[in-house]
Motif scaffolding. Structure first.
Motif: not given
Length: 278
Positions: A249, A257, A259-260, A262-264, A266-267, A270
């Motif tokens: 993070y 970043d 995109e990175k 948001q992906a973290l 989101k993961d 989930e």
């Protein structure tokens, strides 16, 4: 049954109150603190003091003190235990405690099983104990090769009678590995999180998130130091995993970043959905 309780703090006191509130069992209790003994008697949580004279009459003995103290108390008093008695320790770690208590039980011929009630509050002591603390909670037990079904049936009936939703069976190894993550790491993180200088300047800027993150920072440092050190291998492993994720993070934030990041996030969302819990 005649039930003895060693330690009348949050867990032991709640056990005593739950037993007296929901059953007709006799409860004898002991605590090093004189005020706690007085309060427990006046509130009706115990029928009397647990003494060397009535220990032999106990059918069930619950030990709700710190691990090292629990082992020491049992070792000192084991010659007084009836061979028909069941001993359950309620300590927050199991490997070290079970490894020392099981041989004592074998030597003196009484039944023993490790236990850990999955319930608690950030504030300890008898004054914060409650007959409702264990309502709907899970009771972890760590049976071994010497555990018989009759004992488990007795304990299942007892613990469900006082409010537990059911029993969860584990090994001491599995218990300590999982509890390092679900309990100990949370306390460690909360303790570290509250040390930010902003914690002293946050008034008017905090809501549920701050409250949730800091609730268990109000801990008994002596007790948790002992629990952490007894489980230091698994706790260190979990701490290193957390630090690795936090570094991901931090790297995404430092690099701006989106995109990175948001992906973290989101993961994490989930994984929370699949892990369950409140």
């Amino acid at each position: 049954m005649n039930i003895g309780i060693v330690g009348l703090g949050l867990i032991g006191g709640s056990m005593a109150k739950s037993i007296k509130f929901r059953t007709a069992h006799t409860v004898w209790g002991v605590d090093l603190d004189g005020e706690t003994m007085t309060l427990s008697r006046l509130s009706g949580a115990i029928d009397g003091a647990l003494t060397r004279e009535n220990i032999p009459a106990c059918d069930l003995l619950l030990v709700a003190i710190r691990p090292a103290a629990a082992v020491g108390w049992v070792r000192e008093h084991a010659p007084l235990f009836s061979k028909s008695m069941i001993l359950v320790d309620l300590c927050g770690v199991k490997r070290n405690v079970c490894a020392q208590l099981a041989p004592i039980a074998k030597t003196y011929g009484f039944a023993y099983i490790g236990g850990h009630p999955m319930a608690g509050r950030e504030r300890g002591g008898f004054v914060h104990s409650s007959e409702e603390l264990f309502t709907g909670a899970s009771m972890i037990l760590t049976p071994d090769q010497n555990t018989d079904m009759r004992m488990l049936e007795t304990l299942k009936a007892f613990f469900t009678d006082i409010g537990f939703a059911g029993l969860t069976f584990s090994t001491p190894e599995e218990h300590d590995r999982i509890i390092a993550y679900t309990s100990q790491l949370a306390h460690l993180v909360s303790s570290a999180y509250i040390k930010s200088p902003e914690a002293q300047r946050r008034r008017g800027f905090s809501a549920g998130s701050f409250r949730d993150m800091t609730r268990v920072a109000h801990l008994d440092e002596a007790m948790w130091t002992e629990l952490f050190l007894d489980d230091a291998d698994y706790l260190t492993e979990q701490l290193e995993i957390l630090i690795d994720y936090l570094n991901e993070y931090r790297a995404a934030l430092t690099a701006r970043d989106a995109e990175k990041l948001q992906a973290l996030l989101k993961d994490g969302r989930e994984k929370k959905a699949t892990a369950g819990g409140n």
